[in-house]
Design an enzyme around this catalytic site. Structure first.
Site, PDB file in Angstrom:
ATOM      1  N   HIS A 146       0.831  -1.183  -0.001  1.00 37.13           N
ATOM      2  CA  HIS A 146       0.083  -0.099  -0.037  1.00 37.13           C
ATOM      3  C   HIS A 146       0.816   1.400   0.045  1.00 37.13           C
ATOM      4  CE1 HIS A 146      -3.774   2.232   1.544  1.00 37.13           C
ATOM      5  NE2 HIS A 146      -4.082   1.601   0.302  1.00 37.13           N
ATOM      6  N   LYS A 148       2.982   4.480  -1.309  1.00 44.52           N
ATOM      7  CA  LYS A 148       2.958   5.467  -2.528  1.00 44.52           C
ATOM      8  C   LYS A 148       4.137   6.597  -2.291  1.00 44.52           C
ATOM      9  CE  LYS A 148      -1.700   4.625  -1.249  1.00 44.52           C
ATOM     10  NZ  LYS A 148      -2.618   4.673   0.034  1.00 44.52           N
ATOM     11  N   ASP A 153      16.799   9.538  -8.779  1.00 38.42           N
ATOM     12  CA  ASP A 153      18.440   9.760  -8.585  1.00 38.42           C
ATOM     13  C   ASP A 153      18.865   9.608  -7.127  1.00 38.42           C
ATOM     14  OD1 ASP A 153      18.669   9.890 -11.133  1.00 38.42           O
ATOM     15  OD2 ASP A 153      18.293  12.186 -11.418  1.00 38.42           O
TER      16      ASP A 153
END
Length: 201
Positions: A146, A148, A153
């Site tokens: 779950h 996000k 870089d």
């Protein structure tokens, strides 16, 4: 009306000409954090987003520097690595930026997503795999991957409640924090690498 100051800012930031008209908030820099809030008023004008003039007399898409456009700009900055760990991806504009990073700039891209959400209508996970992007997922339908977040870089963290979906862009109260805090970047990179190894089987 598009002001000259905004035109110069957006030419340097986006390489998109002068289509986006609202003056952006100050861009994040090392040691600074920026917060993007959703929903946006509309999806971005696709032609303008990729540097083409918008010729529509009454374009229904936004020409502003919205939260989604700011997120796309951060992804577009990737030059070496991009790791993405998100519950689901259905937003075409975000998926296109991920592919462009890998195919046009040679960025090493890895994506982790949820196994159940891969099969959702509109999911871009299989499209990304078909285009050569390395994608892994969890193997437990009783729980969810779950997260996000993404790291650009190994120096810029994108993290918040925002699901990478068109519905979240247009309808939901969501947020993304853009951070250059080295300790946070290391922590999220560590979490990504742990899950990448875990889901490798």
């Amino acid at each position: 009306q598009v002001h000259d100051h905004s035109r110069r800012l957006l030419r340097s930031q986006l390489g998109m000409g002068i289509c986006f008209s609202r003056r952006p908030s100050a861009a994040s820099a090392p040691g600074q954090e920026e917060v993007l809030f959703f929903p946006d008023p509309a999806m971005p004008c696709y032609r303008a987003l990729y540097g083409k003039p918008c010729r529509r007399a009454n374009c229904k898409y936004t020409h502003e520097l919205t939260s989604l456009v700011r997120l796309l700009l951060e992804i577009r900055k990737a030059r070496r690595t991009l790791v993405v760990c998100v519950f689901t991806i259905t937003c075409t504009e975000i998926a296109d930026e991920i592919v462009a990073a890998a195919k046009e700039r040679g960025v090493k891209v890895r994506v982790i997503t949820d196994d159940v959400k891969m099969d959702d209508q509109g999911s871009k996970a299989f499209d990304l795999k078909a285009k050569g992007i390395r994608v892994r997922h969890d193997h437990n339908s009783l729980s969810h991957m779950h997260h996000k977040f993404a790291v650009v870089d190994n120096k810029t963290l994108l993290n918040g409640s925002f699901n990478w979906t068109r519905g979240a862009v247009l309808n939901n109260r969501e947020n993304v924090v853009i951070s250059h805090n080295p300790a946070l970047v290391r922590a999220f990179c560590g979490e990504f690498n742990k899950l990448w190894a875990l889901y490798g089987g």
